[in-house]
Enzyme design. Structure first.
Site, PDB file in Angstrom:
ATOM      1  N   ILE A 141      49.389  38.959  30.387  1.00 10.54           N
ATOM      2  CA  ILE A 141      48.681  37.944  31.112  1.00 10.54           C
ATOM      3  C   ILE A 141      47.718  37.174  30.190  1.00 10.54           C
ATOM      4  CG2 ILE A 141      47.349  37.398  33.307  1.00 10.54           C
ATOM      5  CD1 ILE A 141      48.612  39.909  34.129  1.00 10.54           C
ATOM      6  N   ASP A 170      39.535  41.380  22.467  1.00 19.93           N
ATOM      7  CA  ASP A 170      40.578  42.568  22.814  1.00 19.93           C
ATOM      8  C   ASP A 170      40.656  43.355  21.271  1.00 19.93           C
ATOM      9  OD1 ASP A 170      42.595  44.361  23.064  1.00 19.93           O
ATOM     10  OD2 ASP A 170      43.512  42.892  24.581  1.00 19.93           O
ATOM     11  N   ARG A 177      41.046  43.818  38.333  1.00 16.68           N
ATOM     12  CA  ARG A 177      40.623  44.612  38.996  1.00 16.68           C
ATOM     13  C   ARG A 177      39.221  44.551  39.389  1.00 16.68           C
ATOM     14  NH1 ARG A 177      45.172  44.912  39.965  1.00 16.68           N
ATOM     15  NH2 ARG A 177      46.561  46.561  39.838  1.00 16.68           N
ATOM     16  N   ASP A 190      39.869  37.604  42.742  1.00 14.44           N
ATOM     17  CA  ASP A 190      41.184  37.802  43.495  1.00 14.44           C
ATOM     18  C   ASP A 190      41.098  39.294  43.869  1.00 14.44           C
ATOM     19  OD1 ASP A 190      43.739  37.455  44.460  1.00 14.44           O
ATOM     20  OD2 ASP A 190      44.414  38.491  42.964  1.00 14.44           O
ATOM     21  N   GLU A 193      39.278  46.719  48.911  1.00 14.22           N
ATOM     22  CA  GLU A 193      40.253  45.844  49.533  1.00 14.22           C
ATOM     23  C   GLU A 193      40.717  46.383  50.792  1.00 14.22           C
ATOM     24  OE1 GLU A 193      43.114  44.936  46.345  1.00 14.22           O
ATOM     25  OE2 GLU A 193      41.420  44.131  44.929  1.00 14.22           O
ATOM     26  N   HIS A 205      43.620  39.488  46.917  1.00 12.38           N
ATOM     27  CA  HIS A 205      44.776  40.137  45.590  1.00 12.38           C
ATOM     28  C   HIS A 205      46.111  39.300  45.857  1.00 12.38           C
ATOM     29  CE1 HIS A 205      45.071  43.952  43.319  1.00 12.38           C
ATOM     30  NE2 HIS A 205      45.991  43.214  42.820  1.00 12.38           N
TER      31      HIS A 205
END
Ligand SMILES: NC(=O)c1ccc[n+]([C@@H]2O[C@H](COP(=O)([O-])OP(=O)(O)OC[C@H]3O[C@@H](n4cnc5c(N)ncnc54)[C@H](O)[C@@H]3O)[C@@H](O)[C@H]2O)c1
Length: 319
Positions: A154, A173, A234, A258, A263, A282
């Site tokens: 992503i 990363d 997350r 999101d 949740e 989400h």
């Protein structure tokens, strides 16, 4: 008979899975309310389990020795206790690419909406206010830096989209080797370095025991004053109360979220009514096409494992 337990959905929610499993000669059981007790009661005969939202802790592996595989219909398998799965030799699979363009699009949609003050203008218009200067001096994206933590499937698509709009794209990363680093993304070798230069900062990594609460008050304080923060990964990666404080102080000009620590998010939490937060339930993964691919992919993993001993997409090898 090969039985599959589908947790979190009712039978009427799963016509695709039900038809595919039946076609493959398997039976299916549904447990919409995925408490540990319910999963353990419903899964006594299950060889494989599809779980969507409910945590699958060690107690499930201990109670269900027949259950040899967990098929997650998405990417981030943090609902599964992977240490317990490993200890019990249970396979874990996911569907790694079905929704990645949706999530990347959602990321840019949130970032650009915040930068263009669209939620604020929209609310003004609904309240009868017609004033383009009501929300300060808007900035031009090609003078801004877009920062990404996590350059996997992503994060790379987000980076590609971001180069269209933003002047500079930087990334962090530590697990991506130099030869696989994406073109057009300036590599920065520490998270704080990315936070310090980004006008928009977006998270694209899995939630693990090591990075829970990674974006806390200190990380937000390391960001540029007046910057934007996006989280479609997350909720557990972020201390949500610290985000509210940073929005209130102006350290963050806006946040696009999101995913949440719980949740649905706790009713009445300050983030839910914050005017400079764009929120979605989400939903970043969601499109009709992605939803169907995720459902098909989760069943394909089970049939592949039954027929060949190995799912198509392995997160954790079983035995
Ligand atoms: N909101 C949604 O609907 C939705 C949908 C799909 C995925 N997601 C989330 O997005 C996450 C990323 O998905 P992906 O497909 O890009 O996964 P991926 O596995 O392809 O890439 C994750 C990248 O994060 C990197 N990473 C891991 N730990 C890191 C750390 N501490 N610091 C920096 N980088 C780190 C890895 O090296 C990897 O390159 C998923 O794990 C999932 O939690 C959310």
């Amino acid at each position: 008979m090969f039985n599959v337990l589908i947790v979190d959905y009712k039978e009427e929610d799963c016509p695709i899975e039900a038809a595919m499993l039946k076609q493959a000669g398997m039976t299916v059981t549904f447990e919409p309310n995925g408490t540990v007790e319910n999963i353990n009661a419903a899964g006594a005969d299950a060889m494989a389990l599809i779980a969507v939202f409910s945590p699958i802790p060690r107690a499930v592996f201990e109670a269900l020795p027949n259950m040899r595989m967990i098929s997650y219909p998405g990417i981030g398998v943090d609902i599964v206790d992977l240490d317990a799965a490993r200890d019990h030799g249970v396979w874990v699979s996911n569907v790694p690419t079905a929704n990645i363009t949706e999530v990347a699009t959602h990321t840019l949609a949130m970032a650009l909406s915040l930068i263009r003050a669209l939620p604020l203008y929209d609310r003004d218009m609904h309240d009868g206010v017609f004033d383009y200067e009501a929300h300060g001096l808007l900035r031009r994206p090609n003078t801004m830096t877009f920062g990404i933590a996590g350059l996997g499937n992503i994060g790379r698509i987000v980076a590609g989209y971001a180069t269209t709009f933003f002047g500079r794209v930087v990334g962090y990363d530590p697990y991506v080797p130099a030869e696989a680093w994406p073109d057009g993304v300036e590599r920065i070798d520490d998270l704080t370095g990315v936070l310090a230069v980004s006008d928009v900062f977006s998270l694209h990594m899995p939630l693990t025991d090591d990075n829970e609460g990674l974006i806390d008050a200190a990380a937000l304080a390391a960001m540029k004053p007046g910057s934007y923060f996006i989280n479609v990964s997350r909720g557990g990666l972020v201390e949500i109360d610290a985000v509210v404080v940073a929005l209130d102080s102006g350290q963050l000009a806006g946040a696009g979220l999101d995913v949440f620590p719980q949740e649905p998010m706790t009713p009445g939490h300050a983030i839910l009514s914050h005017p400079r937060a764009i929120l979605s339930p989400h939903a970043a993964f969601f499109s009709t096409a992605a939803d169907e691919e995720l459902r098909r992919g989760s069943v394909d993993n089970i049939t592949a494992w039954r027929d060949s001993g190995r799912p198509n997409y392995v997160v954790l090898e079983g035995r």
